[in-house]
Each structure stands twice: as C-alpha cells, then as structure tokens.
Design a protein around this motif. Structure first.
Motif, PDB file in Angstrom:
ATOM      1  N   ALA A 191      31.167  16.634 -18.024  1.00 42.19           N
ATOM      2  CA  ALA A 191      30.198  16.079 -17.079  1.00 42.19           C
ATOM      3  C   ALA A 191      29.787  17.075 -16.003  1.00 42.19           C
ATOM      4  O   ALA A 191      28.670  16.997 -15.464  1.00 42.19           O
ATOM      5  N   SER A 192      30.654  18.018 -15.667  1.00 42.46           N
ATOM      6  CA  SER A 192      30.337  18.955 -14.591  1.00 42.46           C
ATOM      7  C   SER A 192      29.196  19.901 -14.934  1.00 42.46           C
ATOM      8  O   SER A 192      28.679  20.599 -14.074  1.00 42.46           O
ATOM      9  N   MET A 193      28.770  19.918 -16.209  1.00 40.60           N
ATOM     10  CA  MET A 193      27.609  20.721 -16.593  1.00 40.60           C
ATOM     11  C   MET A 193      26.304  19.940 -16.463  1.00 40.60           C
ATOM     12  O   MET A 193      25.218  20.477 -16.717  1.00 40.60           O
ATOM     13  N   ALA A 206      26.078  12.794  -7.934  1.00 36.45           N
ATOM     14  CA  ALA A 206      26.117  11.443  -7.362  1.00 36.45           C
ATOM     15  C   ALA A 206      25.790  10.390  -8.412  1.00 36.45           C
ATOM     16  O   ALA A 206      26.367   9.293  -8.413  1.00 36.45           O
ATOM     17  N   ASP A 207      24.873  10.722  -9.324  1.00 33.72           N
ATOM     18  CA  ASP A 207      24.574   9.812 -10.427  1.00 33.72           C
ATOM     19  C   ASP A 207      25.822   9.600 -11.282  1.00 33.72           C
ATOM     20  O   ASP A 207      26.112   8.478 -11.723  1.00 33.72           O
ATOM     21  N   HIS A 208      26.568  10.679 -11.514  1.00 29.66           N
ATOM     22  CA  HIS A 208      27.779  10.561 -12.324  1.00 29.66           C
ATOM     23  C   HIS A 208      28.823   9.698 -11.625  1.00 29.66           C
ATOM     24  O   HIS A 208      29.473   8.852 -12.254  1.00 29.66           O
ATOM     25  N   ALA A 209      29.022   9.913 -10.319  1.00 29.91           N
ATOM     26  CA  ALA A 209      29.988   9.108  -9.577  1.00 29.91           C
ATOM     27  C   ALA A 209      29.650   7.628  -9.692  1.00 29.91           C
ATOM     28  O   ALA A 209      30.538   6.773  -9.818  1.00 29.91           O
ATOM     29  N   ARG A 210      28.366   7.315  -9.653  1.00 25.79           N
ATOM     30  CA  ARG A 210      27.910   5.926  -9.819  1.00 25.79           C
ATOM     31  C   ARG A 210      28.139   5.430 -11.243  1.00 25.79           C
ATOM     32  O   ARG A 210      28.705   4.351 -11.473  1.00 25.79           O
ATOM     33  N   ASP A 211      27.735   6.245 -12.226  1.00 26.29           N
ATOM     34  CA  ASP A 211      27.715   5.779 -13.609  1.00 26.29           C
ATOM     35  C   ASP A 211      29.102   5.669 -14.236  1.00 26.29           C
ATOM     36  O   ASP A 211      29.344   4.805 -15.077  1.00 26.29           O
ATOM     37  N   GLN A 212      30.029   6.551 -13.846  1.00 25.31           N
ATOM     38  CA  GLN A 212      31.347   6.426 -14.446  1.00 25.31           C
ATOM     39  C   GLN A 212      32.029   5.138 -13.951  1.00 25.31           C
ATOM     40  O   GLN A 212      32.848   4.546 -14.667  1.00 25.31           O
ATOM     41  N   VAL A 229      39.583   7.737 -19.338  1.00 24.87           N
ATOM     42  CA  VAL A 229      40.008   9.111 -19.135  1.00 24.87           C
ATOM     43  C   VAL A 229      38.860   9.867 -18.470  1.00 24.87           C
ATOM     44  O   VAL A 229      37.723   9.814 -18.926  1.00 24.87           O
ATOM     45  N   GLY A 230      39.162  10.594 -17.415  1.00 24.76           N
ATOM     46  CA  GLY A 230      38.076  11.312 -16.753  1.00 24.76           C
ATOM     47  C   GLY A 230      38.585  12.267 -15.692  1.00 24.76           C
ATOM     48  O   GLY A 230      39.775  12.322 -15.419  1.00 24.76           O
ATOM     49  N   PRO A 231      37.679  13.066 -15.105  1.00 23.28           N
ATOM     50  CA  PRO A 231      36.226  13.052 -15.322  1.00 23.28           C
ATOM     51  C   PRO A 231      35.730  14.092 -16.320  1.00 23.28           C
ATOM     52  O   PRO A 231      34.541  14.379 -16.374  1.00 23.28           O
ATOM     53  N   CYS A 232      36.630  14.714 -17.087  1.00 24.27           N
ATOM     54  CA  CYS A 232      36.243  15.714 -18.097  1.00 24.27           C
ATOM     55  C   CYS A 232      35.565  16.917 -17.455  1.00 24.27           C
ATOM     56  O   CYS A 232      34.474  17.316 -17.810  1.00 24.27           O
ATOM     57  N   SER A 233      36.234  17.491 -16.461  1.00 21.95           N
ATOM     58  CA  SER A 233      35.690  18.644 -15.742  1.00 21.95           C
ATOM     59  C   SER A 233      35.835  19.920 -16.554  1.00 21.95           C
ATOM     60  O   SER A 233      36.760  20.066 -17.341  1.00 21.95           O
ATOM     61  N   VAL A 234      34.934  20.854 -16.316  1.00 22.29           N
ATOM     62  CA  VAL A 234      35.038  22.170 -16.955  1.00 22.29           C
ATOM     63  C   VAL A 234      34.296  23.202 -16.116  1.00 22.29           C
ATOM     64  O   VAL A 234      33.206  22.940 -15.613  1.00 22.29           O
ATOM     65  N   SER A 260      31.640  20.464  -9.021  1.00 20.66           N
ATOM     66  CA  SER A 260      33.090  20.335  -8.929  1.00 20.66           C
ATOM     67  C   SER A 260      33.565  18.936  -9.288  1.00 20.66           C
ATOM     68  O   SER A 260      32.776  17.976  -9.343  1.00 20.66           O
ATOM     69  N   THR A 261      34.876  18.823  -9.493  1.00 23.41           N
ATOM     70  CA  THR A 261      35.475  17.512  -9.731  1.00 23.41           C
ATOM     71  C   THR A 261      35.245  16.592  -8.541  1.00 23.41           C
ATOM     72  O   THR A 261      34.950  15.408  -8.707  1.00 23.41           O
TER      73      THR A 261
END
Length: 511
Positions: A191-193, A206-212, A229-234, A260-261
């Motif tokens: 997701a970090s990409m 911010a969209d990701h924080a909402r959607d997860q 399981v999350g947030p799948c950072s890379v 960032s995470t």
C-alpha cells in the motif's frame, strides 16, 4: 584463523515458541490469471559469466519490454508441483502481488476474459477454484489481498471516494462456499506505493487510512474468523544502502513515490490482528540501473552487512508492530533476496545462506511468518517455473522444516563472520536441540566442538561453486530422482569432539 563454536545444549535459554507455519510462501496473482512478470535470466547470467544489461535511456516504462515477459496461467493441478509443495508441511499460501490490486473477479463469466474499464485483468471462477483446490490438497491456509483499482472506485482521479466491498465479497463468498475459507487478508499489496501498486492515481495515504478501516469492519462483520493483516508496508520505513554506497545512478524515489507506515495508518489507526511488511535485501540487476545504491553485488552476498539486512528490517518493523499491533505477530508477507524478481544468483546456492540466516535471525527476534516470494514465479522462486525442479533454497527450507522445532533458544553466540549460530528444539519432539551454523567466510574453516554424537547435515554449492545451480548435502547432489522422487535428506553421524565446517557452508546439527 577461523572461528570456534562450542555447542552446549544444556546452556541454551528458551526465548519463545515460533509460529509452526514460519516458512510459508507467495503465489503471485499474475500466475493465477496469466500475465506479465519478471523475465527470466539467461543461464550465463545465472552462472555469473554473462553480464545483465538493460537500456534505461528511455526510462523504466520503456525498459519493461526487456524486463518483463507474458506468462500463461500456472497449472496448480500439476502433480509434481503439488507433491513438492506438500513436502513443506503446514504453511500459509498468500495469493497476492501488485497484479491482485488490479483484478476483476469474473466469476459469472460475463466479462468474457476482457477486463472491464478500470481493471487490468480478470480472474475466472475456474482459476480461483484451482487455487482453492491447491490449498486444500497441500493442507495449507489461504491469505489474500483484494482488488482496489480504479475500476473498484469508479475513478482514477482525486478525490477518491471510499472503497466498497463489491469485488472482495465475490472472492470471500466463493472461497467460503467451496469449503476453503480465506483465513487471513491484507487490504492491498504494498500500500505504501499508492498509485504505483494499482490504486487510483489520485489516491493518498489518508485515503488508505480511511479505506483499510472500511475493509476491516466489513471483514469482521462478515468473515470474523479471518485475520486482518496490515498495513503491508514496503520501501519507506527502512532504507538499504548496499555495500559501500558509492554506486551512481538515478533514484527509485524519482519513479515510485512511497509513504510511511505512519502515513498509511493515520491519526486514528485501524485495528490489526497481525502487522505485515515486505522485506527484500535490495533491488535486483533488473532494477539496478534505476537505483544502484540498493543493489548488492554477488561478491557481497556473504558479507555481514548483507546478511544483517533481514534482521535490521525486522527490528524496524518490530517497533512499528509494537506501536500499531501490540502483542501481535510480525509477518513478512513478501521476502526475498531482491525486489524485481531476484538477483541473477537467486536460483543458486549463493542465496541459501541469506535465506537460512533470515529464518534463524527472525526466529530469535520475534514470532511470525515469512512468506518467501515465490513458489514458482521468477528467479527467486523455490521451484523452476517451467519444469518445477527444486532450486537450492527449496531443499534448504525443506531441511529447516524437518529439523527445526518451534521452541527458539538463545545460543549465547555473537553473530560474526564464519559463525551465525541458531538453535531450536528438535522437530521430532525428542529431547535435545537442533542447531544451524552458517559459515559465511569464503576462506576460513569454522571449528565446532560437539559435546556428544550428533546428526550432521552440511549444505554447499556443488564443486565448491557458490553460484552452483545444484546444492549438495554431505557431498551428495540434491536433485530429483526417477519419477521426480526427492533425494534422501539423510545425515551423517558425527562423533563427539571437534568437526571442521568448510567455508561457504550451512550445517544443521541435531543432538
């Protein structure tokens, strides 16, 4: 002068119980539907006798023609594939990848194999049932990530509306009805990409924080037994500076933007059952022209700095786990020697010390699961894509799963060149311990003193070649026999006293 190690099982201190499914793996979504993935290296490139070159003058997008190739869908009913996969025992199978984020689930067949607008590819009912049958046949648990591309959102521009589960419901419902429920899920892969992983172009952290959170609450309401399981950072919380750090070139950050995470989780973090991240030791030759400072050379693959990356990365994300998922496990949902399909030596013995060292150091640090990337796709895979013949890492991990139990011990040995020492309980449940000793020195012998007789399993590159495509066990080639029979993974009896371990070897002692 080489290192000296004295084994003393009575002095071992218990650390914790490890997850019995520690050594798991990925199957790329692109393998299930068919699609583009990393182009295979030539035999000369694998052997190190032919340089890998790609023309980056036209940018990364133009170079993809030299980096990627189209593969047909994998046959998960292949008898040889299933037989070899089942030998690992209890595992998680993660079906994900960047391709997963962009997939339309065409379970009613109405799309006719043509991806609707906003999607890149389609998954048929038969293809997904093939995954479910495979997972059932080998006794695994299934993990996924879900579709979250412009087609799901109905837009490729900001502002991006909230995610909806209309596609995810298809995947979870079919799996449950078929009797192979999805037991764990991330929201999206890497997701970090953001947009570069398949999310809409206008998508923000911010969209990701909402959607997860939307995904989490939908998951717990409808499939409460499934782990979130999350947030799948890379690629953003941990920076690798390969080798001397003096190589010149463009930066990946100029091509792929990451966050960032902390950005992904937001000010009001979503609950997590398990904390996940991706670890690669760097970028492969395929992407070295894009970001050479995170590409390691083959000559560095046994160096301490190189082998330390996996644990350093785990410690960084372990601290984030403690913040966002206190008490939870740490899952490396993609792991390998190099992003971009693996280095030219990924399919050779040279990657075995890294793989086993990751398992040993991760286990001593924390509990969780390592999903090796991949089972059959590209050069870092356990099995060759076309023949399904096992590569050295397959046999190394198979030995680990057969010998190393779940209780992890502190050996009291400092990690140093020639002596990476790890200890677990015996997998057979008998009293004693199973040790792994990696001699990563290229020139010096390591001496080990045994307090009593032990079973010894020493792995090495055939004919002393660290880039050998064939690995030996106690001097015998590890290759399939007639009818694709596995070779006997038998030890030699090692008497009490001192034994010398040759340079560039990995040895298990069971005593």
């Amino acid at each position: 002068m080489g290192e000296f190690v004295k084994l003393d099982p009575a002095a071992l201190k218990a650390l914790h119980e490890q997850n019995p499914r520690l050594m798991s793996y990925n199957i790329e979504f692109a393998e299930i539907t068919g699609g583009t993935f990393w182009k295979a290296y030539t035999p000369g490139q694998v052997a190190g006798t032919e340089p890998f070159q790609v023309d980056m003058s036209g940018g990364l997008a133009a170079a993809y023609k030299d980096l990627m190739q189209v593969y047909p869908p994998a046959n998960l009913y292949n008898e040889k594939l299933r037989k070899l996969a089942k030998e690992f025992g209890a595992v998680w199978v993660r079906v994900s990848g960047t391709w997963a984020t962009k997939t339309y689930y065409d379970f009613d067949g109405k799309a006719g194999g043509k991806a609707p607008e906003g999607y890149l590819n389609t998954l048929t009912r038969a293809q997904w049932i093939g995954v479910l049958d495979f997972v059932k046949a080998i006794g695994a648990k299934l993990m996924v990530s879900v579709s979250a591309c412009p087609g799901v959102y109905g837009t490729n521009e900001a502002p991006v509306p909230p995610w909806t589960p209309h596609e995810a419901e298809k995947l979870f419902k079919l799996s449950a009805e078929y009797g192979v429920p999805i037991s764990a899920s991330e929201f999206v892969n890497e997701a970090s990409m953001l947009g570069d992983t398949g999310l809409p172009a206008g998508y923000t952290a911010a969209d990701h924080a909402r959607d997860q959170k939307i995904f989490y609450h939908w998951l717990k309401e409808n499939y409460p037994d499934c782990l979130y399981v999350g947030p799948c950072s890379v690629g953003s919380d941990y920076s690798i500076n390969a080798g001397t750090g003096t190589r010149k070139g463009g930066g990946l950050e100029q091509v792929v933007k990451t966050c960032s995470t902390a950005d992904l989780m937001g000010d009001d973090p979503c609950p997590l059952d398990v904390f996940s991240y991706h670890y690669y030791n760097g970028l492969s030759e395929r992407l070295a022209s894009v970001r050479p400072n995170v590409h390691w050379l083959a000559e560095e693959a046994l160096a301490e700095d190189y082998l330390a990356v996996a644990l350093d990365c785990a410690q960084v994300y372990g601290r984030l786990r403690d913040k966002y998922c206190p008490g939870g496990e740490l899952w490396v949902t993609e792991s390998g020697d190099a992003g971009g399909g693996g280095d030219t030596w990924a399919s050779t013995y040279l990657d075995v010390p890294r793989t086993l060292n990751e398992a040993g150091s991760f286990s001593a640090f924390t509990t969780g699961v390592i999903f090796h990337n991949t089972l059959t796709a590209s050069d870092y895979a356990y099995l060759d894509r076309m023949t399904h013949d096992p590569r050295p890492n397959y046999f190394a991990v198979l030995l680990w799963t057969r010998l190393m139990g779940t209780m992890v011990y502190d050996t009291g040995e400092a990690i140093r060149t020639g002596a990476h020492v790890y200890a677990h309980s015996r997998k057979d449940g008998k009293e004693g311990a199973a040790y792994l000793i990696i001699n990563n020195s290229e020139t010096e012998t390591t001496t080990v003193e045994l307090p009593k007789a032990a079973e010894r399993y020493t792995l090495a590159g055939k004919d002393g070649n660290k880039r050998a495509a064939v690995m030996t066990l106690n001097g015998k080639d590890l290759v399939l026999g007639e009818g694709d029979a596995l070779p006997a993974l038998e030890p030699v009896e090692q008497p009490a006293g001192k034994v010398e371990l040759a340079p560039m070897t990995c040895t298990f002692f069971v005593l």
